[in-house]
Design an enzyme around this catalytic site. Sequence first.
Site, PDB file in Angstrom:
ATOM      1  N   GLY A   1      -2.218   2.184   7.252  1.00  0.00           N
ATOM      2  CA  GLY A   1      -0.836   2.479   6.878  1.00  0.00           C
ATOM      3  C   GLY A   1      -0.705   3.931   6.452  1.00  0.00           C
ATOM      4  CB  CYS A   2      -2.780   6.891   7.311  1.00  0.00           C
ATOM      5  SG  CYS A   2      -2.613   6.933   9.119  1.00  0.00           S
TER       6      CYS A   2
ATOM      7  CG  MET B   1       3.729   3.287  -1.118  1.00  0.00           C
ATOM      8  SD  MET B   1       4.054   4.309  -2.577  1.00  0.00           S
ATOM      9  CE  MET B   1       2.557   4.051  -3.517  1.00  0.00           C
TER      10      MET B   1
ATOM     11  CB  THR C   1       3.927  -5.590  -1.672  1.00  0.00           C
ATOM     12  OG1 THR C   1       4.790  -4.939  -0.723  1.00  0.00           O
ATOM     13  CG2 THR C   1       3.476  -4.594  -2.710  1.00  0.00           C
TER      14      THR C   1
ATOM     15  CG  ASN D   1       2.508  -2.988  -9.743  1.00  0.00           C
ATOM     16  OD1 ASN D   1       1.921  -2.041 -10.251  1.00  0.00           O
ATOM     17  ND2 ASN D   1       3.827  -3.081  -9.752  1.00  0.00           N
ATOM     18  CG  MET D   2      -2.720  -0.476  -6.512  1.00  0.00           C
ATOM     19  SD  MET D   2      -4.356  -1.156  -6.894  1.00  0.00           S
ATOM     20  CE  MET D   2      -4.838  -1.790  -5.274  1.00  0.00           C
TER      21      MET D   2
ATOM     22  CG  HIS E   1      11.135  -2.682  -6.196  1.00  0.00           C
ATOM     23  ND1 HIS E   1      11.132  -3.889  -6.854  1.00  0.00           N
ATOM     24  CD2 HIS E   1       9.951  -2.084  -6.475  1.00  0.00           C
ATOM     25  CE1 HIS E   1       9.980  -4.022  -7.506  1.00  0.00           C
ATOM     26  NE2 HIS E   1       9.249  -2.941  -7.298  1.00  0.00           N
ATOM     27  CG  HIS E   2      12.227   1.907  -2.787  1.00  0.00           C
ATOM     28  ND1 HIS E   2      11.996   1.476  -1.503  1.00  0.00           N
ATOM     29  CD2 HIS E   2      11.028   1.827  -3.427  1.00  0.00           C
ATOM     30  CE1 HIS E   2      10.719   1.182  -1.352  1.00  0.00           C
ATOM     31  NE2 HIS E   2      10.107   1.368  -2.512  1.00  0.00           N
TER      32      HIS E   2
ATOM     33  CE  LYS F   1       8.944  -4.626  -3.505  1.00  0.00           C
ATOM     34  NZ  LYS F   1       7.604  -4.179  -3.066  1.00  0.00           N
TER      35      LYS F   1
END
Length: 253
Positions: free
Chosen positions: A9-10, A14, A93, A117-118, A147-148, A151
């Site tokens: 997911g680079c 995120m 998520t 969630n980190m 959330h934005h 998401k």
Amino acid sequence: MKKKVLVSGCNGHMGKLVVKAINSSDDMCVIAGFDNSKVNNEFPVFSSISEISTNLINTLTPDIIIDFSSPEGTRKISKYALNSQTPIVIATTGLANKDILVLKDYSKQIPIFQSANMSFNIALLKRILKTVSNQITNADIEIIETHHKRKKDSPSGTAKMFAETINESFNNTKAIIYGREGKREENEIGISSLRGGNIAGEHIIKFFSDYETLEFKHTTYSPKVFIEGTLQATRFLLTKNNGFYNMDNLLSI
């Protein structure tokens, strides 16, 4: 020597942030990515597992994988991690319970760190809820998460985690209700979701009693908090043997 990282997911929002953070660190570097989208990356990006298996050999073999993709992407990259015997940190998520069960099975053969969630403080709040929830008797419990608008999953994995944690403290006797319609029933934990703008994340847990309300609230002002947690989890996992780890393990450090 720097640890070599593959980021799944680079090229997502995120993913780009975690790539930048890794390449700015003193002990890690990104050597490859896994993503459907290819842009002008400074490292090779593969869109299929077969491409990774064919190309990542010798000097390109990653020491660890970080996954900030989608549930489908997680299923693919975690299978690759198992086959290649590579530790993997999963921050995606929206994973279903069956996905978690598969990952726990994989963790018998490789080290896996998984959290929706980190944030360290989210993990701390989870521990607080686990301790105090069943002491707040006869309360109506509601969780509101915001959330934005980008998401994809709703409700958030964090809201689900909080609801499940509270429910476990009541021996799973409550029903978890997503987006309630109509009258509230007894023994429910309600989850409401709001989406809009660019808010990084907010979670509010309310315990409504007849004459008072107890509220716990966590607000995230920047996604950088998740990146810091991910790098901490990555360094932690590089020291571990096979097993299934999460943010609770970092609280013990």
